[in-house]
Write a protein that holds these residues in place. Structure first.
Motif, PDB file in Angstrom:
ATOM      1  N   VAL A  16      11.847   3.319  11.592  1.00 17.78           N
ATOM      2  CA  VAL A  16      11.278   3.133  10.247  1.00 17.78           C
ATOM      3  C   VAL A  16      12.333   3.458   9.190  1.00 17.78           C
ATOM      4  N   LEU A  17      13.040   4.548   9.368  1.00 24.10           N
ATOM      5  CA  LEU A  17      14.061   4.944   8.389  1.00 24.10           C
ATOM      6  C   LEU A  17      15.174   3.906   8.327  1.00 24.10           C
ATOM      7  N   LEU A  18      15.602   3.422   9.488  1.00 21.83           N
ATOM      8  CA  LEU A  18      16.690   2.441   9.524  1.00 21.83           C
ATOM      9  C   LEU A  18      16.284   1.105   8.924  1.00 21.83           C
ATOM     10  N   LEU A  19      14.995   0.803   8.936  1.00 23.09           N
ATOM     11  CA  LEU A  19      14.517  -0.456   8.362  1.00 23.09           C
ATOM     12  C   LEU A  19      14.848  -0.551   6.877  1.00 23.09           C
ATOM     13  N   PHE A  20      14.989   0.579   6.222  1.00 20.32           N
ATOM     14  CA  PHE A  20      15.295   0.590   4.790  1.00 20.32           C
ATOM     15  C   PHE A  20      16.782   0.387   4.508  1.00 20.32           C
ATOM     16  N   THR A  21      17.599   0.272   5.546  1.00 21.13           N
ATOM     17  CA  THR A  21      19.044   0.101   5.319  1.00 21.13           C
ATOM     18  C   THR A  21      19.451  -1.357   5.212  1.00 21.13           C
ATOM     19  N   TYR A  22      18.498  -2.281   5.332  1.00 17.46           N
ATOM     20  CA  TYR A  22      18.791  -3.694   5.085  1.00 17.46           C
ATOM     21  C   TYR A  22      17.532  -4.350   4.535  1.00 17.46           C
ATOM     22  N   GLY A  23      17.689  -5.546   4.003  1.00 16.49           N
ATOM     23  CA  GLY A  23      16.542  -6.235   3.437  1.00 16.49           C
ATOM     24  C   GLY A  23      16.216  -5.732   2.047  1.00 16.49           C
ATOM     25  N   PRO A  24      14.967  -5.885   1.612  1.00 15.76           N
ATOM     26  CA  PRO A  24      14.577  -5.500   0.250  1.00 15.76           C
ATOM     27  C   PRO A  24      14.649  -3.993   0.058  1.00 15.76           C
ATOM     28  N   PRO A  25      14.860  -3.531  -1.174  1.00 11.91           N
ATOM     29  CA  PRO A  25      14.982  -2.093  -1.418  1.00 11.91           C
ATOM     30  C   PRO A  25      13.663  -1.337  -1.270  1.00 11.91           C
ATOM     31  N   THR A  26      12.530  -2.034  -1.389  1.00 17.22           N
ATOM     32  CA  THR A  26      11.233  -1.383  -1.220  1.00 17.22           C
ATOM     33  C   THR A  26      10.434  -2.098  -0.137  1.00 17.22           C
ATOM     34  N   LEU A  27       9.637  -1.320   0.589  1.00 13.68           N
ATOM     35  CA  LEU A  27       8.815  -1.856   1.678  1.00 13.68           C
ATOM     36  C   LEU A  27       7.437  -1.235   1.626  1.00 13.68           C
ATOM     37  N   GLY A  28       6.433  -2.020   1.954  1.00 16.30           N
ATOM     38  CA  GLY A  28       5.076  -1.516   2.063  1.00 16.30           C
ATOM     39  C   GLY A  28       4.704  -1.270   3.510  1.00 16.30           C
ATOM     40  N   VAL A  29       3.561  -0.625   3.716  1.00 15.49           N
ATOM     41  CA  VAL A  29       3.110  -0.296   5.064  1.00 15.49           C
ATOM     42  C   VAL A  29       2.958  -1.559   5.912  1.00 15.49           C
ATOM     43  N   THR A  30       2.378  -2.598   5.338  1.00 12.92           N
ATOM     44  CA  THR A  30       2.145  -3.834   6.095  1.00 12.92           C
ATOM     45  C   THR A  30       3.452  -4.441   6.572  1.00 12.92           C
ATOM     46  N   ARG A  31       4.467  -4.491   5.704  1.00 10.30           N
ATOM     47  CA  ARG A  31       5.761  -5.078   6.079  1.00 10.30           C
ATOM     48  C   ARG A  31       6.416  -4.262   7.187  1.00 10.30           C
ATOM     49  N   VAL A  32       6.403  -2.952   7.062  1.00 13.16           N
ATOM     50  CA  VAL A  32       7.001  -2.097   8.090  1.00 13.16           C
ATOM     51  C   VAL A  32       6.272  -2.280   9.415  1.00 13.16           C
ATOM     52  N   SER A  33       4.941  -2.323   9.350  1.00 13.01           N
ATOM     53  CA  SER A  33       4.120  -2.503  10.555  1.00 13.01           C
ATOM     54  C   SER A  33       4.477  -3.801  11.262  1.00 13.01           C
ATOM     55  N   ARG A  34       4.618  -4.878  10.481  1.00  9.45           N
ATOM     56  CA  ARG A  34       4.925  -6.188  11.061  1.00  9.45           C
ATOM     57  C   ARG A  34       6.343  -6.231  11.631  1.00  9.45           C
ATOM     58  N   GLU A  35       7.307  -5.678  10.909  1.00 12.97           N
ATOM     59  CA  GLU A  35       8.701  -5.728  11.347  1.00 12.97           C
ATOM     60  C   GLU A  35       8.929  -4.954  12.643  1.00 12.97           C
ATOM     61  N   LEU A  36       8.223  -3.826  12.800  1.00 12.28           N
ATOM     62  CA  LEU A  36       8.474  -2.939  13.944  1.00 12.28           C
ATOM     63  C   LEU A  36       7.379  -3.012  15.005  1.00 12.28           C
ATOM     64  N   ILE A  46       4.171   8.111   9.636  1.00 10.03           N
ATOM     65  CA  ILE A  46       5.621   8.292   9.619  1.00 10.03           C
ATOM     66  C   ILE A  46       6.139   8.311   8.189  1.00 10.03           C
ATOM     67  N   LEU A  47       5.696   7.372   7.375  1.00  6.59           N
ATOM     68  CA  LEU A  47       6.146   7.314   5.991  1.00  6.59           C
ATOM     69  C   LEU A  47       5.733   8.562   5.215  1.00  6.59           C
ATOM     70  N   ARG A  48       4.565   9.035   5.469  1.00 11.34           N
ATOM     71  CA  ARG A  48       4.104  10.252   4.789  1.00 11.34           C
ATOM     72  C   ARG A  48       4.976  11.450   5.173  1.00 11.34           C
ATOM     73  N   SER A  49       5.345  11.534   6.462  1.00 13.50           N
ATOM     74  CA  SER A  49       6.208  12.624   6.909  1.00 13.50           C
ATOM     75  C   SER A  49       7.600  12.522   6.279  1.00 13.50           C
ATOM     76  N   LEU A  50       8.157  11.306   6.253  1.00 14.75           N
ATOM     77  CA  LEU A  50       9.476  11.112   5.650  1.00 14.75           C
ATOM     78  C   LEU A  50       9.452  11.386   4.148  1.00 14.75           C
ATOM     79  N   THR A  51       8.357  11.032   3.512  1.00 14.43           N
ATOM     80  CA  THR A  51       8.215  11.289   2.074  1.00 14.43           C
ATOM     81  C   THR A  51       8.186  12.787   1.783  1.00 14.43           C
ATOM     82  N   SER A  52       7.548  13.539   2.665  1.00 15.13           N
ATOM     83  CA  SER A  52       7.451  14.983   2.450  1.00 15.13           C
ATOM     84  C   SER A  52       8.811  15.668   2.522  1.00 15.13           C
ATOM     85  N   ARG A  53       9.786  15.001   3.138  1.00 17.95           N
ATOM     86  CA  ARG A  53      11.145  15.549   3.250  1.00 17.95           C
ATOM     87  C   ARG A  53      12.111  14.849   2.293  1.00 17.95           C
TER      88      ARG A  53
END
Length: 266
Positions: A16-36, A46-53
């Motif tokens: 999930v974290l690596l998905l943000f290193t290419y493509g659009p600068p912002t991603l929604g839950v649906t896009r991440v779910s579909r990509e992975l 996962i996003l909530r945990s990463l956001t907390s850090r």
């Protein structure tokens, strides 16, 4: 869809974290779910945990996520401490001063490669690259020269998947690309014209460390200046530079067909 546990859960977080290193600068839950191919519930946790850090930041207006300040700090530290970048930088400056075009150093990473640094050319019209963004290996000279020296199983997996067309010139035929990789290994360098950016051309040579392939050094510029003649004239100098970086890192350059002092094939 199975819930990830143990090592699998850790891998999903990294994916999930690596998905943000290419493509659009912002991603929604649906896009991440579909990509992975993960459930939305798993992605949301996962996003909530990463956001907390602070590795990921949430925008309540768009309901999308982007890399957060902690991710930027990690990236900056990685660049600062990179042996490949530190070793290559003086050689990049030296080569830029001779060729006057932008010279870059890339590192191979999971699923692609990233630019670690660049020394921008001194022409009035020149090229610059985006540092830290992950790019695929099948598009552009830096990626192709790394792919040519990658593990055969990795090459087979990549060629069996979708080869995304970033531009009309991006290689998308797996068998044609496989043949080109064979040529790249033999001559020692890769060239591209508009494969990753439509108006750019480049030539690149792989760099090796004690454990094997680590990255690539490239010269890039506007496509109208990076002609076949420019590539032929530049390749020997670039090979020599890459070999010097490889030697400094304690690696071993492979045998190739180009003689670095004359540019003649042997």
């Amino acid at each position: 869809m199975a819930e990830p546990t143990g090592t699998g859960a850790t891998e999903r977080v990294a994916d999930v974290l690596l998905l943000f290193t290419y493509g659009p600068p912002t991603l929604g839950v649906t896009r991440v779910s579909r990509e992975l191919d993960l459930s939305k519930a798993v992605v949301h946790r996962i996003l909530r945990s990463l956001t907390s850090r602070d590795l990921i930041a949430y925008d309540p207006d768009t309901r999308e996520y982007r890399l957060g300040p902690a991710a930027a700090a990690l990236g900056s530290r990685a660049l600062r401490d990179s042996d490949l970048r530190a070793t290559a930088l003086p050689f990049l400056s030296e080569l830029r001063d001779r060729l006057h075009e932008t010279v870059t150093i890339s590192a191979k990473v999971h699923g692609g490669r990233v630019y670690l640094d660049q020394v921008v050319g001194n022409h009035e019209i020149t090229m610059s690259v985006e540092l830290g963004r992950r790019f695929p290996l099948h598009a552009g000279s830096s990626g192709k020269c790394m792919l040519a020296h990658s593990d055969p199983d990795e090459v087979d997996r990549l060629l069996a998947g979708e080869l995304q067309a970033l531009t009309p010139a991006t290689p998308t035929d797996p068998e044609a690309l496989r043949a080109e990789l064979t040529e790249i290994r033999a001559r020692g360098y890769a060239a591209s014209a508009g494969e990753r950016q439509g108006d750019a051309g480049s030539v690149a040579v792989p760099v090796f460390g004690p454990g094997g392939l680590v990255g690539a050094v490239s010269v890039c510029g506007p496509r109208f200046r990076v002609t076949e003649e420019f590539v032929a004239d530049t390749a020997p100098e670039l090979i020599e530079t890459a070999d010097r970086i490889t030697a400094q890192l304690g690696g071993t350059a492979p045998a190739r067909a180009v003689h670095t002092s004359t540019g003649r094939t042997t």
